[in-house]
Motif scaffolding. Structure first.
Motif: not given
Length: 207
Positions: A75-76, A89-90, A109-110, A112-113, A166, A175, A177
């Motif tokens: 995912d990134g 994250y993309c 999502h943060v 899991s990434t 964000y 999205r 970073c």
């Protein structure tokens, strides 16, 4: 007497020629060697303007400050130096609601990434600073810093500093970073902060 005067003149001529020979026959002032060395650019000095490298990630242009090692996860895009690691994250699966709750909606999502990127899965995020920025390219960006508590593989529960930003795409999805320093030193954190600022300042839609 005439022979004596001729001898004196010959001796004077020899002395004059010897003096000219020691200067190579050149009566112009010789350049200063020190001045020559000063005028030449030093090969040891790094370039004043560090080259920036641009990476396009699913419709957006990211500018990295200097050399980074890159690799991808599902995912990134991960970028690493000796002082910090960050992941972009993309995916487009975080719907934007308001800027007030953007970090909460993105946190799942943060987690899991970061687990995939850094083997660190946070269970709690504490924001210490938060600021909304509009860069020169018209992108509105939320920059957040603080700490995350979670499980670091092989080391157990720990707290890690983080800096994240964000942004919202034209499709109204979020999205982000997120980056972490490699250690607890102020130098590593400062390097991460500077790298994130470079990304924020130069973030724009890809051509």
């Amino acid at each position: 007497m005439k022979r004596f005067l001729a001898f004196i003149l010959a001796a004077l001529m020899l002395l004059t020629l010897a003096a000219c020979g020691s200067n190579g026959g050149n009566t112009d002032p010789q350049p200063d060697n020190d001045q020559n060395q000063t005028d030449e650019p030093s090969k040891d000095d790094p370039a004043k303007d560090m080259e920036h490298r641009v990476e396009e990630v699913l419709g957006y242009s990211f500018t990295f400050d200097g050399d980074v090692d890159e690799r991808t996860v599902t995912d990134g895009l991960i970028a690493e130096t000796e002082e910090y690691s960050l992941v972009i994250y993309c995916f487009d699966d975080i719907d934007f609601d308001t800027w007030d709750n953007v970090t909460d909606s993105a946190f799942k999502h943060v987690r899991s990434t970061m687990r995939a990127a850094f083997r660190f899965q946070p269970s709690e995020q504490t924001n210490s600073t938060s600021s909304k920025i509009e860069n020169d390219y018209g992108e509105t960006i939320l920059k957040v810093s603080g700490t995350m508590e979670g499980d670091q593989t092989g080391e157990g529960t720990m707290n890690r500093q983080f800096i994240a930003f964000y942004y919202v795409t034209d499709e109204n999805v979020v999205r982000f970073c997120v980056g972490v320093p490699k250690d607890d030193s102020s130098a590593s954190y400062a390097a991460l902060d500077a790298a994130m600022d470079t990304l924020i300042e130069n973030l724009k839609k890809a051509a």
